[in-house]
Design an enzyme around this catalytic site. Sequence first.
Site, PDB file in Angstrom:
ATOM      1  N   SER A 242       0.748  -1.248  -0.033  1.00  0.00           N
ATOM      2  CA  SER A 242       0.089  -0.028  -0.039  1.00  0.00           C
ATOM      3  C   SER A 242       0.850   1.156   0.105  1.00  0.00           C
ATOM      4  O   SER A 242       1.977   1.219   0.464  1.00  0.00           O
ATOM      5  CB  SER A 242      -0.866  -0.155   1.202  1.00  0.00           C
ATOM      6  OG  SER A 242      -0.223   0.322   2.535  1.00  0.00           O
ATOM      7  N   LYS A 243       0.203   2.318  -0.397  1.00  0.00           N
ATOM      8  CA  LYS A 243       1.012   3.606  -0.605  1.00  0.00           C
ATOM      9  C   LYS A 243       1.662   3.992   0.824  1.00  0.00           C
ATOM     10  O   LYS A 243       2.706   4.668   0.703  1.00  0.00           O
ATOM     11  CB  LYS A 243       0.078   4.684  -1.169  1.00  0.00           C
ATOM     12  CG  LYS A 243       0.767   5.917  -1.723  1.00  0.00           C
ATOM     13  CD  LYS A 243       0.035   6.548  -2.867  1.00  0.00           C
ATOM     14  CE  LYS A 243       0.835   7.099  -3.749  1.00  0.00           C
ATOM     15  NZ  LYS A 243       0.110   7.358  -4.894  1.00  0.00           N
ATOM     16  N   ARG A 244       1.096   3.549   1.755  1.00  0.00           N
ATOM     17  CA  ARG A 244       1.784   3.865   3.237  1.00  0.00           C
ATOM     18  C   ARG A 244       3.233   3.556   3.465  1.00  0.00           C
ATOM     19  O   ARG A 244       3.749   4.249   3.938  1.00  0.00           O
ATOM     20  CB  ARG A 244       0.826   3.477   4.300  1.00  0.00           C
ATOM     21  CG  ARG A 244      -0.540   3.839   4.202  1.00  0.00           C
ATOM     22  CD  ARG A 244      -1.335   3.020   5.470  1.00  0.00           C
ATOM     23  NE  ARG A 244      -0.523   3.332   6.690  1.00  0.00           N
ATOM     24  CZ  ARG A 244      -0.924   4.463   7.507  1.00  0.00           C
ATOM     25  NH1 ARG A 244      -1.764   5.191   7.126  1.00  0.00           N
ATOM     26  NH2 ARG A 244      -0.404   4.546   8.543  1.00  0.00           N
ATOM     27  N   HIS A 245       3.357   2.372   2.635  1.00  0.00           N
ATOM     28  CA  HIS A 245       4.747   1.650   2.943  1.00  0.00           C
ATOM     29  C   HIS A 245       5.831   1.767   1.509  1.00  0.00           C
ATOM     30  O   HIS A 245       6.408   0.828   1.250  1.00  0.00           O
ATOM     31  CB  HIS A 245       4.641   0.108   3.370  1.00  0.00           C
ATOM     32  CG  HIS A 245       3.688   0.160   4.493  1.00  0.00           C
ATOM     33  ND1 HIS A 245       3.982   0.503   5.529  1.00  0.00           N
ATOM     34  CD2 HIS A 245       2.453  -0.472   4.347  1.00  0.00           C
ATOM     35  CE1 HIS A 245       2.926  -0.086   6.329  1.00  0.00           C
ATOM     36  NE2 HIS A 245       1.882  -0.368   5.907  1.00  0.00           N
TER      37      HIS A 245
END
Length: 462
Positions: A242-245
């Site tokens: 995901s974009k968070r990581h």
Amino acid sequence: MTLSPVCRLAPSPTGYMHIGTARTALYNQLFAKRHHGKFLLRIEDTDRERSTPEATQAIFDGLTWLGLHWHGEPVMQFSRAPRHAEVAHQLVKEGKAYFCYCSPEELAEMREEQKNAGQPMRYDGRWRNRSADEAPAGVKPVIRIKAPQEGETVVIDAVLGEIRVKNEQLDDMILLRSDGTPTFHLSVVVDDADMGITHVIRGNDHMTNTFRQLQIYHAMGWKEPVYAHLPMIVNDQGQKLSKRHGAVGVRDFAKMGYLPEALRNYLLRLGWGHGDDEIISDEQAAAWFNLEGISKSPARFDYNKLNALNAHYLQLADNVRLSELIKDFMPTAPSSEDTQRIIKGMASLKSRAKTLVELAEGAKVYCLAQPLIYDEKAKAVLDAATVEMVKKLAERFATVNDWLAPALEECVRNFADENSLKLGKIAQPLRAALTGTTVSPPIFEVAEILGRDVSLKRLHAL
RNA sequence: GUCCCCAUCGUCUAGUGGCCUAGGACACAGCCCUCUCACGGCUGUAACACGGGUUCGAAUCCCGUUGGGGACGCCA
């Protein structure tokens, strides 16, 4: 395969183009190519809240950058909403679907109760057999499918094999929302059927959706497609990317300096194998790709391997093309003279880079910004005594007739012999003086490409 | 919570009952090459999650355990 397959990519335009979507696209495209079929594109924009034209464009751009071409015009799913509604109403007429007048609040409450009671969270079919006369006034109903309550639904998956689920586990899903727009399951099935899709190759996150979608196929009496569910791509924690990581968008990889052909090869091997083959050309990929080679377990995204592959494709890439590509990674555009130098030195430059970012960094030696800046290590090499020596060498250089690497090397070797020095004792200071750094392509090559005037000027500037 | 899926070196994988003292690639370590850094070459470290079966024989088949992932929306 008797009939040529029709495959599709069906992304929803709600942001960037995910790397997993890119791999799904690759596999679909390769499968279609292998069997002389078609690879279609359908933009699933039925979520009007979240779909944006920018995101749609990002999908087109991502596919184009990756070199994955689809057949014909992309289908915009929302434009087919009337058709989807038509199918839903047809099912109601045939008694295979019904109106449900529950409010969203009522459903949320139901789920909450089920959850607290440790029950599976499913619609309980409370409107399944009630007549429309009982409908509360002013409530717009949804249409739900009348799903079979006994027996089981079976998916024959080309990757996972046979998967069975009891129909009692499945509930009467919504086909048409109260505002008359279709839900995901309905539109996917209707579109796939209308588009003549024979093979649905998609992410494993859709696995459990398949049972519900199959029920629509059965209700409509349509022939179901072959399914192939791809393992997820996960991060180094083993979780969904995901974009968070970190990076997940195709565009992010372009910005990090990866070549599309390298990403293609990497993505191909991530979750699919063909014996011990690692470096696989587009031609080989199209000749070899098969559903049997797809692995079942999730694959971790590994930058080391991507870097290695990118380094390989950098070596293969055309020098002029690379000289153009690195311009996006340089603070200021190189002059045309500098570009010529970069192209001349590219063969050595590219064997030292894993990404276009590193290649651009390396190419800086040939960009003649003045004055030359010496980094700390170069300064350390160039102490007073060494500078004296380099200046003496510069005098020798002035006498070299052919300003070519072999002649320059011979000159330096002779100079070293005369002074009883190892070549490295002179080459390294020379490097520091000419480049301002202690790391570069072979220094005689650099000197040749820089040219006599520039080289001597730099030596005298010490 | 319910359902579904998965499980070989750190990572991607080869392996479909004997060819496996488990192969390749990346990463890592060492050596060679060498004007630096790379490239290249060679060598090495490193895995069948666990427990039961089935079988003359199991990484491969079956069951269980554990671990991981996914799905359970009037999102897609």
